[in-house]
Design a protein around this motif. Structure first.
Motif, PDB file in Angstrom:
ATOM      1  N   GLU A 163      10.124  63.777 -63.590  1.00 59.90           N
ATOM      2  CA  GLU A 163       9.611  63.276 -62.318  1.00 59.90           C
ATOM      3  C   GLU A 163       8.326  64.000 -61.914  1.00 59.90           C
ATOM      4  O   GLU A 163       8.173  65.194 -62.135  1.00 59.90           O
ATOM      5  N   ASN A 164       7.409  63.255 -61.305  1.00 59.36           N
ATOM      6  CA  ASN A 164       6.125  63.813 -60.871  1.00 59.36           C
ATOM      7  C   ASN A 164       5.730  63.139 -59.561  1.00 59.36           C
ATOM      8  O   ASN A 164       4.819  62.314 -59.512  1.00 59.36           O
ATOM      9  N   LYS A 165       6.441  63.477 -58.487  1.00 57.88           N
ATOM     10  CA  LYS A 165       6.240  62.813 -57.203  1.00 57.88           C
ATOM     11  C   LYS A 165       4.817  62.969 -56.680  1.00 57.88           C
ATOM     12  O   LYS A 165       4.257  62.061 -56.090  1.00 57.88           O
ATOM     13  N   GLU A 166       4.216  64.143 -56.889  1.00 56.59           N
ATOM     14  CA  GLU A 166       2.863  64.391 -56.380  1.00 56.59           C
ATOM     15  C   GLU A 166       1.785  63.777 -57.273  1.00 56.59           C
ATOM     16  O   GLU A 166       0.605  63.806 -56.943  1.00 56.59           O
ATOM     17  N   ASN A 167       2.190  63.236 -58.420  1.00 55.05           N
ATOM     18  CA  ASN A 167       1.270  62.608 -59.384  1.00 55.05           C
ATOM     19  C   ASN A 167       0.165  63.554 -59.833  1.00 55.05           C
ATOM     20  O   ASN A 167      -1.007  63.199 -59.927  1.00 55.05           O
TER      21      ASN A 167
ATOM     22  N   ARG B 140       0.076  56.388 -62.693  1.00 54.86           N
ATOM     23  CA  ARG B 140       1.054  57.448 -62.495  1.00 54.86           C
ATOM     24  C   ARG B 140       1.173  58.244 -63.792  1.00 54.86           C
ATOM     25  O   ARG B 140       1.124  57.703 -64.898  1.00 54.86           O
TER      26      ARG B 140
ATOM     27  N   GLU C  22      -3.604  51.676 -54.389  1.00 49.26           N
ATOM     28  CA  GLU C  22      -3.838  53.055 -53.950  1.00 49.26           C
ATOM     29  C   GLU C  22      -5.116  53.618 -54.561  1.00 49.26           C
ATOM     30  O   GLU C  22      -5.926  54.245 -53.871  1.00 49.26           O
TER      31      GLU C  22
ATOM     32  N   GLU D 132       3.387  60.979 -66.113  1.00 54.05           N
ATOM     33  CA  GLU D 132       4.704  61.547 -66.390  1.00 54.05           C
ATOM     34  C   GLU D 132       4.683  62.238 -67.745  1.00 54.05           C
ATOM     35  O   GLU D 132       3.936  61.838 -68.648  1.00 54.05           O
TER      36      GLU D 132
END
Length: 944
Positions: free
Chosen positions: A443-447, A425, A52, A427
């Motif tokens: 949690e940090n889905k949007e990074n 990523r 990515e 966190e």
């Protein structure tokens, strides 16, 4: 004529410097799988799993390819970029040998460096501009230099044609023009220059560019940004393309850069610098006339003769102040200051990861330090350390971690830190403060990138920064639920160091054009400007009694400021006057690509496996390698692959002990844990033998085939640099015309032998401060054993050991070095090459047993900023007094004493206004047994 000779000497020295090869490559294990993306203008090479970020990097670089090339009027050829995700360091570079760029993906926590840009975008545009600059340097003359020297030829020409400040300053200007902030828009980037200009009346060009041992001078990034932007504002953004275009064409002409400036702008380099200096002084004076500096109490501490910083002040142990103290004469250390101003050093830090976020409660402090992987130099860790301020007990919270900006709770139970994974990523991790065990990962889905967390007073929430696509936000994150609340957001301010105390949110901001402390009432949400600093105020902390402590910058370093937390003296933010002067505005408008860095497409590029084996052979340079490896100099052809697993070379090597040349081919594969080395060489060997009347030199022809294994281990995890290495090798040696009198041999002049060699080394050296000449405390040890256990025509045996001990001298920056060496030779049939240092003033002499003892006392004599026009700039003179005592003995003979004493006078200097700092001098050795003296030129190296 003299000028031409000096220029030739400089070329040779720089060539030697740039051609130096490290024995241990900065690499990763062969088990890592590498992928590649081949776009139109770039080859992106990256570890598998980082797909990515590799796609994002490719899109960013392709999007800025044209815009970031325009003002230099150059379009680079296809270029390799390597993404490194194992480093806990934020950096990037463009280099040669081989030609490539490397991006370290670990994002920094230092808001004063980062601003409001994301790390990858900032890094990409800055390093790409360097690629453009080096492409600009490919001229007909520099192509000829390539044929003479390989990649180092154009690189050397570029270094001669333009000062280093141009390359970095121009790149900072581009990142400023294309990014949301860029360092050129961040007031603290220019803060030290401004303080020197206002309080010390600025420095002349030589001192500003070449640095000084007397005053702190900001680096060439700052000088370069001011110089390049000044001329872009005055003559247009394309002016530097015209200037360096001229100088790159004729880099061999002395002062070609200054002459090119005259041709394009009407002024030489020095008048242009003086003009920039005068303009900046007018801007800063006008700025300071618009503010009324805050009245504060300067915390009393010990007087310092040199530039010194007192970072991150906070009250601990009820009435003492804890700081990180560092400076010219100090390595970073935790220091306690009592109410009377007395200082007590309680712990010296290792490789301190400075995120602008040291954290403590009343009795403990936590921070992050860089630790090395024992074997792989491209793999490092960021490890949390905790110190109990009462017992001085140090605790290491975990191993091989990637934590930044740790903060400890007020009750001492928890530590929170930012974790970055290898797949990029982010966190927030909550850890047990006693064991370092993970309690919870948020949690940090949007990074989003989080930074510099701090617990609130009740330990219920974390107060921290959140870097989003549309700006930067101060948030409050509940430790129990993970829920977030936005406290303050801005798309223009560079926010930092947020804390919540007594119903107020304190934070740092550059809202008014100078970094200052601001505060927001948590109920009314009204913001106030708390400080009005001349140069910058940072790192707010509020004690249990409501005292506000912070850092206030001065020309002599960061000082400790104390103020009452009385909001009645604060200025409402809407009434705070903006005093910035937007020096970069004209340049940004003329570049015309202010939004391009964040408006890149989301194209998907095809990926494939990177063929490591097929890319092992990559010749990159040829020529002189005059930085000695022990006693050897070399001239040859050198190859190294992009991932730095394999080196190959073919070279002529001059042994300085034996004073003879040999031809050697070498290969080294370093992708396995043990490094595999192999070499083949042939040429003449010599040895000096003491006879009844005189010392006689004898020689013979020798061919050598050698293969070996070695394991270098980098063990640094504290204030000491530690390294150990073990080697084992076997070699086949064929000799001809062997006729050495000490050999008890009457019939064999030609023959063969198979030898084994074992080596072990260890060093433990305390980090040096800026002014230290040697480590204050340290030990080194090298042991070597060679013998011939297999059947052959010759037998031989040699054992040697050499060690150095470092101690502090009588005064600061003085150093005592004790060195001892012992060597045993069983050389009745064959003489092995000696690995030890011989008595100064003598050539190497063969003995069956030899002991050498050495005492050295090194001290600085003079720090100066003396320059002789543009030719020579002297910064320091230092002296090393020595006494060497050697004892040599052959079987059935009395021992021979070999003594010398004298002094080495060394000079640290620059030549031709170039940044590399040379260390050269003269050694005077008196040999009392011979009643004569030896004078030699000595070369200590080059520092950038």
């Amino acid at each position: 004529m003299i000028l031409k000779k000096n220029l030739l000497l400089l070329v040779v020295c720089l060539s030697a410097l740039f051609s130096a090869r490290s024995q241990d490559l900065l690499n990763l294990p062969s088990s890592i799988k590498w992928q590649q993306i081949k776009s139109e203008h770039f080859k992106i090479i990256y570890p598998k799993g980082l797909d990515e970020e590799a796609q994002r990097t490719t899109n960013i670089l392709e999007n800025i390819y044209e815009p970031a090339s325009n003002s230099l009027d150059t379009r680079p050829r296809k270029f390799p970029v390597i993404l490194q995700n194992q480093h806990a360091v934020s950096n990037g570079f463009v280099t040669v040998a081989p030609y490539r760029s490397e991006f370290y993906m670990f994002e920094p926590q230092n808001y004063r460096h980062q601003g409001n840009d994301r790390w990858l975008e900032r890094l990409a545009v800055h390093e790409y501009r360097h690629i453009v600059q080096f492409e600009k340097a490919i001229t007909p003359f520099n192509k000829a230099m390539y044929f003479l020297m390989g990649e180092f030829g154009p690189f050397l020409s570029a270094a001669m044609a333009a000062p280093q400040w141009f390359y970095e300053g121009d790149a900072v200007g581009i990142e400023t023009s294309f990014g949301r902030s860029g360092r050129g828009r961040i007031p603290s980037f220019l803060m030290a220059f401004k303080a020197n200009l206002i309080d010390k009346d600025g420095f002349n060009y030589y001192k500003q560019h070449l640095k000084s041992f007397r005053d702190f001078v900001p680096n060439h990034y700052v000088t370069g940004y001011l110089m390049t932007t000044h001329l872009k504002n005055k003559s247009g953004v394309d002016v530097w393309g015209k200037i360096v275009g001229r100088s790159f064409r004729i880099p061999f002409v002395p002062f070609t850069f200054s002459n090119s400036m005259k041709k394009e702008t009407g002024k030489y380099l020095l008048p242009t610098y003086d003009e920039m200096l005068e303009q900046q002084k007018e801007l800063y004076t006008e700025q300071l006339n618009q503010i009324k500096p805050t009245q504060f109490t300067a915390i009393e501490h010990e007087r310092n003769k040199n530039f010194t910083n007192y970072y991150f002040p906070r009250r601990v142990l009820d009435d003492q102040i804890l700081v990180v103290k560092t400076g010219f004469s100090l390595i970073p250390a935790l220091v306690l200051i009592d109410p009377s101003g007395n200082e007590k050093k309680i712990h010296e830090l290792g490789a301190w990861q400075n995120p602008d976020g040291l954290s403590s409660n009343n009795s403990s402090v936590v921070w992050a330090e860089l630790e090395l992987d024992p074997r792989w130099q491209r793999r490092t860790y960021s490890v949390i350390k905790k110190l109990d301020l009462r017992t001085k007990e140090l605790t290491r919270l975990g191993k091989k971690t990637k934590y930044m900006a740790p903060t400890i709770s007020n009750n001492g139970k928890w530590v929170a830190a930012i974790h970055q994974s290898e797949d990029h990523r982010f966190e927030i991790h909550l850890l047990d403060a006693n064991t370092g065990e993970l309690v919870r990962a948020f949690e940090n889905k949007e990074n989003f990138q989080y930074s510099v967390p701090q617990f609130d007073q009740q330990d219920e929430n974390l107060i921290l920064l959140k870097n989003k696509d549309d700006g930067k936000e101060i948030i409050r994150k509940n430790v129990a639920t993970g829920q977030e609340e936005s406290l303050y957001w801005s798309d223009t301010e560079n926010l930092g160091n947020p804390i919540v105390r007594n119903g107020w949110l304190y934070y740092a901001s550059d809202r008014n054009g100078i970094d200052n402390i601001f505060a927001m009432n948590m109920e009314s949400r009204v913001n106030y400007q708390v400080t009005s600093s001349r140069f910058g105020a940072f790192s707010p902390r509020v004690s249990s009694k409501g005292e506000l402590l912070y850092n206030d910058y001065t020309a002599d370093g960061f000082e400790i400021a104390s103020a009452t937390g009385d909001s009645k003296t604060w200025v409402p933010s809407e009434k705070a006057k903006y005093v910035g002067f937007n020096f970069q505005k004209q340049m940004v408008e003329e570049e015309g690509f202010e939004d391009v860095l964040y408006n890149y497409p989301d194209s998907s590029y095809q990926t494939s496996r990177y063929p490591k084996v097929g890319r092992i052979l990559r010749p990159h340079s040829w020529g002189l390698d005059a930085i000695p490896n022990k006693n050897n100099y070399s001239f040859g052809v050198f190859s190294k692959d992009l991932l730095q697993t394999t080196t190959l070379s073919a070279s002529g090597i001059y042994n300085n002990n034996e004073r003879k040349w040999r031809f050697v081919t070498r290969g080294s594969y370093q992708g396995f844990y043990p490094i595999v080395d192999a070499s083949f060489g042939f040429g003449v060997r010599t040895v000096d033998v003491i006879g009844p009347q005189r010392t006689q030199t004898y020689g013979w022809d020798e061919n050598n085939l050698k293969i070996g294994l070695r394991v270098p281990l980098y063990l640094t995890n504290s204030k000491y640099t530690r390294k150990a290495e073990a080697r084992v090798s076997t070699q086949y040696i064929a000799v001809e015309k062997y006729d050495v009198p000490v050999v008890e041999l009457t019939h064999v002049r030609n023959g063969e032998l198979i030898a084994m060699e074992y080596e072990a080394s260890f060093q433990r050296l305390l980090k040096k401060s800026f002014l230290d000449l040697n480590s204050r405390w340290g030990q080194t040890l090298e042991v070597n054993y060679k013998h011939t256990p297999f059947v052959g025509d010759y037998n031989g045996e040699q054992f040697s050991v050499e060690s150095s001990l470092y101690f502090p001298g009588v005064f600061k920056h003085h150093s005592v070095r004790l060195k001892g060496a012992y060597q045993f030779n069983e050389n009745s049939e064959y003489e092995f090459s000696s690995p030890i240092t011989f008595t100064r003033g003598f050539s190497y002499i063969s003995f069956d047993q030899f002991t050498n003892l050495s005492f050295n006392y090194k001290l600085p004599v003079l720090y100066t900023d003396l320059h002789l026009g543009p030719i020579f700039n002297l910064q320091r003179i230092y002296v090393n007094g020595f006494y060497d005592y050697g004892i040599g003995k052959n079987d059935n003979e009395t021992s021979v004493d070999i003594k010398s004493f004298g002094a080495e006078v060394s000079f640290n200097f620059n030549v031709f206004r170039l940044l590399p700092l040379f260390d050269m001098g003269v050694r005077y050795s008196y040999r009392p047994d011979f009643e004569d003296e030896v004078i030699e030129v000595i070369f200590g190296g080059v520092t950038f």
